[in-house]
Design a protein around this motif. Structure first.
Motif, mmCIF file in Angstrom:
data_model
loop_
_atom_site.group_PDB
_atom_site.id
_atom_site.type_symbol
_atom_site.label_atom_id
_atom_site.label_comp_id
_atom_site.label_asym_id
_atom_site.label_seq_id
_atom_site.Cartn_x
_atom_site.Cartn_y
_atom_site.Cartn_z
ATOM 1 N N VAL A 299 -27.138 -79.714 -75.434
ATOM 2 C CA VAL A 299 -28.509 -79.317 -75.067
ATOM 3 C C VAL A 299 -28.447 -78.587 -73.725
ATOM 4 O O VAL A 299 -27.961 -79.161 -72.735
ATOM 5 N N PRO A 300 -28.907 -77.326 -73.665
ATOM 6 C CA PRO A 300 -28.810 -76.587 -72.396
ATOM 7 C C PRO A 300 -29.641 -77.241 -71.296
ATOM 8 O O PRO A 300 -30.601 -77.968 -71.575
ATOM 9 N N ASN A 301 -29.259 -76.970 -70.063
ATOM 10 C CA ASN A 301 -29.991 -77.541 -68.928
ATOM 11 C C ASN A 301 -30.578 -76.394 -68.108
ATOM 12 O O ASN A 301 -29.853 -75.705 -67.389
ATOM 13 N N GLY B 230 -20.072 -77.917 -72.701
ATOM 14 C CA GLY B 230 -21.157 -78.887 -72.438
ATOM 15 C C GLY B 230 -21.976 -78.524 -71.207
ATOM 16 O O GLY B 230 -21.494 -77.840 -70.312
ATOM 17 N N HIS B 231 -23.237 -78.992 -71.191
ATOM 18 C CA HIS B 231 -24.107 -78.769 -70.023
ATOM 19 C C HIS B 231 -24.488 -80.125 -69.459
ATOM 20 O O HIS B 231 -25.037 -80.953 -70.179
ATOM 21 N N LEU B 232 -24.217 -80.322 -68.191
ATOM 22 C CA LEU B 232 -24.567 -81.613 -67.581
ATOM 23 C C LEU B 232 -25.976 -81.562 -67.009
ATOM 24 O O LEU B 232 -26.333 -80.622 -66.284
ATOM 25 N N HIS B 233 -26.781 -82.577 -67.342
ATOM 26 C CA HIS B 233 -28.129 -82.702 -66.773
ATOM 27 C C HIS B 233 -28.035 -83.712 -65.630
ATOM 28 O O HIS B 233 -27.765 -84.887 -65.876
ATOM 29 N N ILE B 234 -28.239 -83.242 -64.405
ATOM 30 C CA ILE B 234 -28.238 -84.172 -63.263
ATOM 31 C C ILE B 234 -29.695 -84.421 -62.898
ATOM 32 O O ILE B 234 -30.456 -83.478 -62.649
ATOM 33 N N SER C 142 -20.047 -86.881 -83.582
ATOM 34 C CA SER C 142 -21.364 -86.965 -84.220
ATOM 35 C C SER C 142 -21.851 -85.579 -84.668
ATOM 36 O O SER C 142 -21.402 -84.558 -84.160
ATOM 37 N N CYS C 143 -22.791 -85.578 -85.620
ATOM 38 C CA CYS C 143 -23.350 -84.292 -86.071
ATOM 39 C C CYS C 143 -24.567 -83.919 -85.238
ATOM 40 O O CYS C 143 -25.109 -82.819 -85.363
ATOM 41 N N ASN C 144 -25.062 -84.858 -84.439
ATOM 42 C CA ASN C 144 -26.265 -84.586 -83.638
ATOM 43 C C ASN C 144 -25.963 -83.644 -82.479
ATOM 44 O O ASN C 144 -24.808 -83.474 -82.095
ATOM 45 N N ASN C 145 -27.043 -83.098 -81.894
ATOM 46 C CA ASN C 145 -26.862 -82.378 -80.636
ATOM 47 C C ASN C 145 -26.522 -83.377 -79.545
ATOM 48 O O ASN C 145 -26.848 -84.566 -79.648
ATOM 49 N N LEU C 146 -25.901 -82.865 -78.489
ATOM 50 C CA LEU C 146 -25.415 -83.768 -77.443
ATOM 51 C C LEU C 146 -26.081 -83.451 -76.113
ATOM 52 O O LEU C 146 -26.165 -82.271 -75.729
ATOM 53 N N VAL D 89 -27.115 -89.069 -76.463
ATOM 54 C CA VAL D 89 -26.963 -88.927 -75.008
ATOM 55 C C VAL D 89 -25.605 -89.485 -74.581
ATOM 56 O O VAL D 89 -25.233 -90.583 -74.980
ATOM 57 N N ILE D 90 -24.880 -88.702 -73.801
ATOM 58 C CA ILE D 90 -23.651 -89.222 -73.183
ATOM 59 C C ILE D 90 -24.007 -89.466 -71.727
ATOM 60 O O ILE D 90 -24.220 -88.513 -70.963
#
Ligand code: FAD
Length: 510
Positions: free
Chosen positions: A165-167, A70-74, A26-30, A5-6
């Motif tokens: 990760v899509p939002n 990137g997709h921002l989750h608000i 990182s290799c993980n999803n973001l 998580v960012i």
């Protein structure tokens, strides 16, 4: 696969953003996250205008992130609950964020998040912000560390490929009960707007910065106007410092590209000093996390024993004290969400010395008025201007003198106080002195259309200042002042000289 998580906090940008760069390795999803925490809507120092400005900037951030994949989750949610639900859905591996130096509430929130991370075996990687150095106990090495941090090369935004990760949710502002007051000064949000503002300032207005920022009228034109952007982190302090340094270098090496290079360089040096002040003041809150609740010198604060007087407080807040210049400033602030430094200091001094109001109440009201509310600067300045640090000269401003200096013809007063719009210049700073015939002629009856002064300005200031000197002169308060100086005092001047100056503080008329 777990997600990293960012967590965007007060760093709503993609350029010069270390957590973003580190997470992208990182290799993980973001998962990119911005939270509006419902608890904040209830805080005494937080206003809906702050949340609205953050959301405006977060929406711009969403566009910048989208441009790099990137997709921002608000989310409108409590931090722990939001992290818990993402953890249940995706399994969080790590959290990346900047260190936050905020009010007591955000400090406590971060402690809870830390605890949640420990319980859930989630690593939380926090990166330094601006020139604030975490973990210091005094100021001996602060300047050196801050200056070297300002020299680090700016970080370009990463390419996020398709690991974001899509939002699926569209954030609906109307659903969170936001009801901000409408400001009469519109600022364009976002990282590009902040960079444009900086470029315009350094290219044009900065020449007049040094002389221009004392007056509330000129400061709008010649100040940088960057504080709302810096507060939400739409631009990094390092970027502002480096761009300013480049401009200084350019003018030094090619003085003919501007008219009056000397004036330019003086103004830019003065601007650069203020950028360092920003870091200096936020560092105080970093080292003493409850400065928004407790005075730096608790003994002076207790000796002062300021008490709430509702009528005085309301008249100060609403710009109806009967001191025209102060009232005009309060009304400009309420209307635009911003006022210049000198006037902020005068407003706080009036509350503290003339009206003897408690600093916390006055400070919370002002915090809610400022679109650029930055707890570290704000509460340090509130402490200084209310005389509760014990290490700063007592500065009790004369509203009438400031009015005559900054607004000699009274045009600013007339603009913000329509009741006084027809008052002749001779009486504009002291309308209560108008003979009754003049009052009738200009349709401004004192105590009917506009109040007479709430208290006598000269005697109230004198009394306030005397009480303040008495409060700081006891043995216990002096001992406490020394500790404050040791912990928070700037180390730029020789310590011996500073201690001497502190002992012989003179009463001055500002
Ligand atoms: C009682 C009081 C409360 C204040 N509260 C805040 C606040 O909540 N948020 C805030 O950003 N500033 C605060 N200030 C400081 C100052 O008034 C504002 O930073 C400034 O007016 C912002 O306008 P600007 O961006 O055009 O500043 P400029 O004059 O162009 O300066 C550029 C930047 O330098 C920094 N800066 C300028 N002056 C100061 C200062 N005296 N102390 C620390 N940093 C400074 C700010 O980040 C500012 O954006 C307060 C001052 C007082 C007296």
């Amino acid at each position: 696969m777990p997600v990293d998580v960012i967590w965007f906090k007060k760093d709503l940008r993609v350029r010069d953003h270390q957590p973003l760069i580190e997470a992208a390795k990182s290799c993980n999803n973001l998962l990119f996250l911005f939270l509006v925490e419902p608890e904040r809507l209830e805080l005494e120092d937080t206003d809906h205008i702050h949340i609205e400005w953050e959301l405006d900037n977060a929406e711009e951030l969403a566009k910048s992130l989208a441009a790099i994949g990137g997709h921002l989750h608000i989310k409108f949610e409590n931090a722990i609950r939001a992290l818990q639900s993402f953890h249940e859905e995706f399994e969080i591996g790590r959290i990346f964020s900047h260190q936050e130096t905020g009010n007591s509430w955000s400090y406590q929130r971060d402690l809870q998040v830390k605890e949640w991370c420990n319980l859930n075996k989630v690593e939380w990687l926090e990166f330094p912000t601006n020139g604030v150095i975490r973990g210091l106990t005094d100021r001996d090495l602060w300047k050196k560390k801050r200056d070297s941090r300002m020299r680090i090369e700016l970080l370009e935004p990463p390419n996020l490929e398709s690991r974001s990760v899509p939002n699926p949710d569209i954030f609906d502002r109307t659903s969170i009960g936001l009801n901000p007051r409408k400001l009469s000064f519109n600022r364009e949000p976002g990282e590009s707007a902040a960079a444009t503002r900086l470029a315009d300032f350094l290219g044009h207005e900065a020449k007049n910065f040094q002389w221009g920022i004392s007056s509330p009228v000129n400061a709008v034109k010649f100040g940088s106007g960057l504080s709302p952007y810096l507060t939400v982190g739409a631009i990094s302090m390092r970027r502002v410092v480096q761009t300013t340094n480049d401009r200084i270098h350019e003018i030094r090496t090619k003085p003919d590209i501007v008219s009056d290079a000397k004036m330019w360089l003086k103004s830019l040096a003065s601007f650069r000093k203020r950028l360092a002040w920003r870091c200096h003041f936020i560092q105080k809150l970093e080292m003493e996390s409850d400065l928004d609740l407790v005075a730096q010198n608790k003994i002076i604060d207790s000796n002062l024993n300021r008490v709430m007087d509702e009528e005085r407080f309301i008249r100060w807040k609403t710009g109806t004290t009967g001191w025209p210049f102060l009232d005009a400033c309060m009304r400009q602030l309420a209307s635009t969400g911003w006022i210049n430094f000198r006037m902020r200091a005068m407003i706080m001094s009036a509350a503290s010395y003339n009206l003897w109001l408690p600093w916390r109440d006055a400070g919370c009201h002002l915090a809610k008025q400022f679109i650029d509310y930055e707890p570290g600067i704000h509460w340090s300045q509130v402490g200084m201007q209310s005389g509760t640090t014990g290490i700063n000269t007592i500065r009790a401003y004369s509203m009438t003198k400031q009015g005559k200096d900054q607004d000699p013809e009274g045009d600013y007063i007339r603009k913000w106080i329509p009741e006084l719009s027809m008052v002749p210049t001779k009486y504009i700073h002291e309308p209560w002195k108008m003979p009754i015939e003049v009052q009738e002629n200009v349709s401004c009856l004192i105590d009917t259309q506009y109040p007479s002064p709430i208290v006598d300005e000269v005697t109230s200031r004198k009394e306030g200042v005397n009480r303040s000197y008495a409060a700081r002169s006891t043995k216990e308060s002096r001992t406490q002042s020394k500790l404050v100086l040791q912990k928070h005092g700037s180390r730029t001047r020789p310590r011996k000289r500073k201690a001497k100056k502190d002992k012989s503080v003179q009463q001055k008329l500002f």
